[in-house]
Write a protein that holds these residues in place. Structure first.
Motif, PDB file in Angstrom:
ATOM      1  N   GLN A 118       4.972  11.489   3.225  1.00  0.00           N
ATOM      2  CA  GLN A 118       6.091  10.669   2.782  1.00  0.00           C
ATOM      3  C   GLN A 118       6.061   9.250   3.352  1.00  0.00           C
ATOM      4  N   GLU A 119       4.955   8.829   3.951  1.00  0.00           N
ATOM      5  CA  GLU A 119       4.875   7.486   4.504  1.00  0.00           C
ATOM      6  C   GLU A 119       4.953   6.462   3.372  1.00  0.00           C
ATOM      7  N   PHE A 158       2.855   5.387  -1.290  1.00  0.00           N
ATOM      8  CA  PHE A 158       3.409   5.210  -2.639  1.00  0.00           C
ATOM      9  C   PHE A 158       2.855   3.918  -3.239  1.00  0.00           C
TER      10      PHE A 158
END
Length: 142
Positions: free
Chosen positions: A3-4, A8
């Motif tokens: 989820q860093e 993304f």
């Protein structure tokens, strides 16, 4: 699942990636940190309403303040934030501005201060668009 923010890196639109949008949101949060802490201290010391509240808390006599209360909020008494939550395939949204003078504090080049008599204004509503307007008569620390 990782989820860093740097993971993304998909393109959102044009040259903007989701990482760019997250970076902008984080910088905005850090710019307002002193204001958040000041508001939380005042609430702790004096009691009062929550820091993040619907527009009609500050403008109970304006009928338009009760419309679309999820996207038109006040942070403290000085800052009106207009953000379209969960914007999917939305290009423009109408945001309500109560009576008074409002100044865009993060993007003053695109929009100067303006006076309102309780009007709805159409604004772009992409994932990277947000509007923070300073209320007339207030100062906030950066």
């Amino acid at each position: 699942m990782p989820q860093e923010p740097y993971r993304f890196n998909q393109v959102y639109e044009g040259n903007s990636t989701y990482t760019d949008i997250i970076r902008l949101a984080m910088r905005t949060k850090y710019c307002l940190l002193r204001y958040y802490y000041t508001q939380m201290f005042l609430i702790h010391k004096n009691g009062g309403s929550p820091i993040y509240k619907p527009l009609f808390f500050e403008y109970p006599d304006e009928v338009g303040a009760y419309d679309d209360y999820e996207n038109n909020v006040m942070i403290g008494s000085a800052l009106k934030v207009s953000v379209l939550a969960n914007a999917i395939n939305v290009n423009e949204t109408e945001f309500y501005f109560p009576s008074g003078t409002w100044c865009n504090i993060f993007f003053p080049d695109s929009e100067k201060c303006f006076s309102s008599e309780g009007i709805k204004m159409k604004k772009r509503s992409k994932a990277y668009d947000f509007y923070a307007h300073l209320r007339e008569g207030y100062i906030i620390p950066f």
